[in-house]
Structures are given as structure tokens and as C-alpha cells.
Design a protein around this motif. Structure first.
Motif, PDB file in Angstrom:
ATOM      1  N   UNK A 458      43.718  -8.465  13.660  1.00  0.00           N
ATOM      2  CA  UNK A 458      43.545  -7.881  15.003  1.00  0.00           C
ATOM      3  C   UNK A 458      42.131  -8.225  15.466  1.00  0.00           C
ATOM      4  N   UNK A 459      42.018  -8.936  16.613  1.00  0.00           N
ATOM      5  CA  UNK A 459      40.727  -9.385  17.127  1.00  0.00           C
ATOM      6  C   UNK A 459      40.349  -8.562  18.359  1.00  0.00           C
ATOM      7  N   UNK A 460      39.023  -8.284  18.467  1.00  0.00           N
ATOM      8  CA  UNK A 460      38.537  -7.563  19.648  1.00  0.00           C
ATOM      9  C   UNK A 460      38.344  -8.568  20.794  1.00  0.00           C
ATOM     10  N   UNK A 461      37.955  -8.096  22.009  1.00  0.00           N
ATOM     11  CA  UNK A 461      37.820  -9.032  23.143  1.00  0.00           C
ATOM     12  C   UNK A 461      36.834 -10.156  22.894  1.00  0.00           C
ATOM     13  N   UNK A 462      35.879 -10.004  21.955  1.00  0.00           N
ATOM     14  CA  UNK A 462      34.925 -11.065  21.632  1.00  0.00           C
ATOM     15  C   UNK A 462      35.433 -12.016  20.563  1.00  0.00           C
ATOM     16  N   UNK A 463      36.681 -11.799  20.091  1.00  0.00           N
ATOM     17  CA  UNK A 463      37.228 -12.642  19.046  1.00  0.00           C
ATOM     18  C   UNK A 463      36.788 -12.244  17.656  1.00  0.00           C
ATOM     19  N   UNK A 464      36.157 -11.100  17.520  1.00  0.00           N
ATOM     20  CA  UNK A 464      35.679 -10.644  16.214  1.00  0.00           C
ATOM     21  C   UNK A 464      36.807  -9.904  15.497  1.00  0.00           C
ATOM     22  N   UNK A 500      43.763  -8.584  20.508  1.00  0.00           N
ATOM     23  CA  UNK A 500      44.659  -9.719  20.293  1.00  0.00           C
ATOM     24  C   UNK A 500      45.151  -9.682  18.860  1.00  0.00           C
ATOM     25  N   UNK A 501      46.470  -9.747  18.696  1.00  0.00           N
ATOM     26  CA  UNK A 501      47.076  -9.853  17.375  1.00  0.00           C
ATOM     27  C   UNK A 501      47.327 -11.337  17.092  1.00  0.00           C
ATOM     28  N   UNK A 517      48.870 -10.291  23.035  1.00  0.00           N
ATOM     29  CA  UNK A 517      47.926  -9.211  23.384  1.00  0.00           C
ATOM     30  C   UNK A 517      48.546  -7.841  23.087  1.00  0.00           C
ATOM     31  N   UNK A 518      47.713  -6.906  22.673  1.00  0.00           N
ATOM     32  CA  UNK A 518      48.115  -5.504  22.510  1.00  0.00           C
ATOM     33  C   UNK A 518      47.028  -4.622  23.119  1.00  0.00           C
ATOM     34  N   UNK A 519      47.429  -3.463  23.554  1.00  0.00           N
ATOM     35  CA  UNK A 519      46.478  -2.511  24.157  1.00  0.00           C
ATOM     36  C   UNK A 519      46.464  -1.228  23.345  1.00  0.00           C
ATOM     37  N   UNK A 520      45.272  -0.771  23.015  1.00  0.00           N
ATOM     38  CA  UNK A 520      45.091   0.474  22.261  1.00  0.00           C
ATOM     39  C   UNK A 520      44.705   1.570  23.249  1.00  0.00           C
TER      40      UNK A 520
END
Length: 579
Positions: A458-464, A500-501, A517-520
Motif C-alpha cells: 500500500x503506497x501513500x500519495x508520495x509513492x512511499x 494506491x494498492x 486506487x483505494x481511499x481510507x
């Protein structure tokens, strides 16, 4: 002769008239059978007026006699009265002008003619004693919080009871008991109850009653709501009404004359609820609640550089991670921290040794410090052909055959990886994490067309990468089911937002990837406790990892595979894989 006869007749008539008048008896009739009076000066029945009728002319005498027959007062004495109706008044005084004692008195009226007389008697009741009255449940100065007050009391059975503002009397039973409902107004009320007996004597009771409907005031001065603290022993202080009963977390606390209160409280690690309850003398309650967080441990701090590293570029891209909400300073410069605790800074290096000092301070004031010493060396890099020639010159004679064999192996791997396809899907595009143990998970399906190694993150908006569900594990060609509980690799719920998954399949140098994409969404309880220390161990709900349906006949084969892949198998036909 005729004249003599006429004179004789006149004389006879005069004689008869004189005799009839001489023998006539005047009759007297009283129009009342009894009378009440209360000569106490309250303007109510202070005197009694009696009416009688006289049939014939006579001398009338009216006297009041005591219960023992003694003369109390003469109202009329041989008063010559003609036939007709008359009234006499007695004010309850004796001949000396004094108020007579309570009791029964006799009014005697006599009418006398020439030879005969008639007499009538009437009983007079003198009562100057007011009725008794007591209230059972309404003391003076009563304070209540309900506007409907039931008043109960007792008085003389023959008395009438009146209440302020109501002209109708309250019903009194045969024992003198009475009860009524009285409506109060907020603030001070004056209740007046009057009991009146048949003689007009009255007793008045007044009660001051206060209706209190406003709850007492309570102000918590310290600590403030949602405060982060690093000391377990704190003082809860504030201000309240001086006459209240106060508790802090159900422990009685004294309130000073000025309304100040103080109470020491021991906190537990994590979230702590503080409840202050103030109750006034009539039962009105005020509740104040706040939550404080005890965090006694230092915040986590991770950097992407190691101590002693050497860099050939003048700008160092420093990345790191700490606890969400913490403040990070790099060489004294405050650096923004993301919702997930990530931070980064482009740091200018100087030739030679450079000191990188990073300090993380959490909301409770705990600090973590990491210091890295790195070196910036300026050098001229050789060309690729020069590096290859230099390497070949120092390699042994079997190097070339070995390189050719390696190339064949790489070509074979690329051939085997060719055509690897996969399909990635989730059961819902939006997911709200829950508390550990609730069992709330996001189901993920990954379908492979051939056996290969898989990484699912699972990646955050920065790709981390925030959460690793499976890391470079070999999976067979079929549809696999994974679950994710919404927590990152440190056991904390990820911040609400877009993620992002991503799935990668294959081995170097050939890999294929796909992502959705997924939304938390925010869960108040889960994200609030996200600042606390992560919960260690498996939760009672479905953990993050892979869920694989297996058959009994495959148990031995899967046990061998799971032992090599680090999988923990439970009883039944499901396997749970933790990160």
C-alpha cells in the motif's frame, strides 16, 4: 232616654277595650337559632346582629348571660316598642368593656305587657381561638428542582383552607388532613396558606420556597481537553459553586469556600477519560468530560542514511519517518511532517565531513535525537567501458565463460517471465479501519496466470510504502485472497486519504506490476488511538496477510511450503499470513 242608652253602650265598650288591653300579652319571635362571633378585632365576625319580631306593644329587655347564669351585659332595658321587626347587636364585651372568654352564652329577650310577658332565649357561641394548622413536608426555606410541589398538612376538621392565588378552598377530610399541588416559578416563591374556622378565626402559614433548575457551574482549568502529557501524575483543578458535591472519576473531592478544587490523578499509558460531576443540594447535576493522552515513551525516528556513508552528490535527499503529529528539526530547521509521520528535506552537503542532526519531539514533549556523520567526496567517475576493462583485467580466466552462462540464465528467466499476467481487485474502493479485534479488513484478490514471486504493498500519495501485505513471496498460478486491516507496518492506522494498492510479479530483471486506487476514511476511535503505542501480537479479528482456501489432501504440501515462506497455519481450511 235614647241619649242615656247611647252613653251606656259607649261606657260598656270602653270597659271592654280597657279590659282587653289589660289582659293582652306581647309575643316575641327570634329569627335565629344560634349565632357565632369572634371579638378579636380582625374585622371578621367581631360582633353578632340578631333579629326578632314583636307582635304587640310592650317593654323589651335584652340581656346576655354567662354559661353559669351570671349577667354579662344588658343590651336593652324596658324599651317601649310597638309591634314590628327589630335588631340588636352584641360585640362580645361585658359591662366593663372587656372581651368575654370563649364559650357558650345565652341571649335572653323579654317583652312585657300590662299584666303578662313573653321571653325567648338564643345561644351565642364566642370563639376567638384560631384553628390549628401544620404542614407536613414544606419547611421554610425549602429548595427544590421540580416545579410541581405537593403540599400536605392538617388543620381543624371544620376549617376551610385557602391557598395564595386560589379563591376556592382546599378540601379538608374528617380528620383535618388536606393536600394540594402547587406550581412553582423559577427562583424564589412565597406560599401562603390560610385556615379559617366557622367563627372567622384564621391561621396563616407562609413558606419561602426556591425552585432551582439551573445546573451548577463547573470549569476545569487544568488539564485541557485532548492534551498530550508525559507525566503519569497530574492535578485536576478548576472552579465550581461552593455548595456543590463534586467527584472526579467517582472520587469525592472537597470544594473550597471560593469554589476552587484540586485533585491528583494517576494516568495510564494512552487515552484517559476524566469525568468531573458536580451535584447541588437539590439534585441538579453538571457533568464535564475531557480526554488526555499519556505518552511516556520517546517518538520513533527512522532515516534513510547511515552513519559514515559517503556521497558523491552535493545535495542529499534525506527521507525519514516519525510518529504522526511529532515536530522534526533537521540541523535546527523545522521540517513539515505528513499525516503518516513521513518527512523529507534536500540537504546541501559540503566537501568533507557533514553532521546531520535530527530531533523529533512528540505532542507530549518526548524527544528522540539521531545524529549522522556523512562524507561528501568529489571524484571523477570512469566511463563504463573503462570500468569493464579494469574489471576484466583483474578477473580470473573463467570469468568470460561465467559471464556467458549468466547471460544464458538471464535470458532463460526473461523467457519464463514473458507472458506473466495478473488481475488485482478489492471488495470495496473505500475502507474505514477499525479497532484491533473488530475484524474489519479490506479483501484483496490477485489472480496469476503462472507461478511467480509476488509483492503486494500500500503506497501513500508520495509513492512511499506504508503497509507491506506480502513481500517477494512465490505464489502459484491461481486466484489468491489477501486481507489488509488498514494499519501500517508499525501497527498504526494509516491517515485518511488516497492510497494506491500496488502488486508486482516476477523477478529481476523482468517484473510486471499493476495498481488500483483505494481511499481510507477516518474512524474516530481507531485514528484517535493511533497516537498510542502500537498493539503487539495478533488481533482477534482477521489479520493483515493472505487468506488461502486449501483442501485436506493439500495439507502436507502446503505445510512444507509455508514453513519455507514464513506462514503460520491455523486449524481448518484457512491460512493467515502476517506482514
Amino acid at each position: 232616654m235614647t241619649t242615656a242608652a247611647s252613653i251606656g253602650v259607649v261606657l260598656v265598650l270602653l270597659s271592654l277595650t280597657f279590659v282587653a288591653d289589660w289582659l293582652r300579652t306581647p309575643d316575641i319571635t327570634l329569627l335565629s337559632s344560634t349565632a357565632l362571633l369572634s371579638p378579636n378585632g380582625d374585622q371578621d365576625r367581631d360582633f353578632v346582629t340578631l333579629t326578632y319580631r314583636l307582635s304587640e306593644k310592650g317593654l323589651v329587655t335584652a340581656q346576655v348571660h354567662s354559661p353559669r347564669g351570671g349577667l354579662v351585659q344588658t343590651l336593652l332595658s324596658d324599651e317601649n316598642q310597638i309591634p314590628g321587626q327589630y335588631s340588636i347587636t352584641w360585640n362580645g364585651l361585658n359591662e366593663l368593656g372587656e372581651v368575654v372568654a370563649d364559650g357558650q352564652y345565652r341571649l335572653e329577650i323579654t317583652a312585657r305587657g300590662t299584666l303578662r310577658s313573653s321571653q325567648q332565649n338564643l345561644t351565642l357561641q364566642v370563639d376567638t381561638t384560631p384553628p390549628t394548622m401544620q404542614l407536613a413536608n414544606v419547611p421554610n426555606g425549602l429548595r427544590v428542582r421540580e416545579n410541581a410541589l405537593t403540599v400536605e398538612g392538617v388543620t381543624d376538621p371544620d376549617a376551610n383552607v385557602f391557598v395564595t392565588g386560589n379563591p376556592q378552598p382546599v378540601q379538608v377530610d374528617g380528620q383535618g388532613g388536606f393536600a394540594f399541588l402547587y406550581r412553582l416559578n423559577e427562583g424564589s416563591n412565597v406560599l401562603e396558606i390560610r385556615s379559617v374556622d366557622p367563627a372567622g378565626n384564621s391561621t396563616v402559614l407562609r413558606r419561602d420556597i426556591s425552585l432551582i433548575v439551573t445546573p451548577p457551574e463547573v470549569v476545569i482549568a487544568s488539564p485541557v481537553d485532548d492534551a498530550f502529557l508525559n507525566q503519569s501524575l497530574i492535578t485536576v483543578s478548576g472552579q465550581a459553586s461552593p455548595d456543590v458535591t463534586l467527584t472526579v472519576n467517582e472520587i469525592p473531592v472537597s470544594v473550597g469556600e471560593d469554589g476552587a478544587f484540586n485533585h491528583q490523578l494517576t494516568l495510564e499509558e494512552g487515552d484517559n477519560l476524566i469525568r468531573v460531576v458536580a451535584t447541588d443540594d437539590v439534585g441538579n447535576v453538571t457533568l464535564e468530560e475531557l480526554v488526555v493522552h499519556l505518552k511516556s515513551g520517546a517518538p520513533s525516528l527512522f532515516l534513510n542514511i547511515e552513519d559514515g556513508e559517503t556521497f558523491n552528490e552535493p545535495v542529499l535527499q534525506l527521507n525519514g519517518r516519525t510518529d504522526p503529529g511529532a515536530i522534526v528539526q533537521i540541523n535546527g530547521q523545522v521540517v513539515p511532517v505528513g499525516d503518516g509521520g513521513d518527512f523529507q528535506l534536500a540537504l546541501q552537503l559540503f566537501e568533507g565531513q557533514n553532521i546531520v542532526d535530527v530531533v523529533a519531539r512528540d505532542q507530549a514533549g518526548n524527544t528522540t535525537n539521531l545524529t549522522r556523520q556523512v562524507r561528501y567526496a568529489i571524484s571523477t567517475a570512469p566511463t563504463a567501458l573503462e570500468r569493464l576493462w579494469e574489471n576484466l583485467s583483474v578477473l580470473p580466466s573463467l570469468t568470460v565463460p561465467f559471464l556467458l552462462l549468466a547471460g544464458l540464465v538471464i535470458a532463460l528467466v526473461m523467457f519464463r517471465q514473458r507472458g506473466v499476467t495478473m488481475t488485482l481487485a478489492v471488495d470495496q474502493p473505500t475502507f474505514k479501519p477499525g479497532l484491533p479485534g473488530e475484524g474489519k479488513v479490506l479483501l484483496i484478490w490477485l489472480e496469476l496466470n503462472r507461478d511467480t514471486h509476488v509483492t503486494l504493498e500500500v503506497l501513500d500519495p508520495n509513492g512511499f510504502p506504508r503497509a507491506t501485505i506480502v513481500q517477494n513471496r512465490r505464489r502459484t498460478a491461481r486466484k489468491h485472497t489477501f486481507s489488509w486491516d488498514g494499519y501500517d507496518d508499525f501497527g498504526r492506522p494509516v491517515a485518511p486519504g488516497e492510497y494506491t494498492l500496488q502488486a508486482e510479479a516476477g523477478t529481476n530483471p523482468v517484473k510486471v506490476s499493476t495498481a488500483i486506487p483505494i481511499r481510507i476514511e477516518e474512524d474516530i476511535l481507531a485514528h484517535r488511538r493511533g497516537t498510542s503505542a502500537p498493539v503487539m501480537g495478533l488481533p482477534t479479528g482477521l489479520p493483515t496477510g493472505e487468506v488461502i482456501d486449501v483442501q485436506v489432501r493439500d495439507a502436507v504440501r502446503d505445510a512444507v511450503r509455508d514453513a519455507s515462506n514464513g506462514t503460520r497455519r491455523t486449524s481448518g481450511n484457512q491460512t493467515y499470513r502476517r506482514r
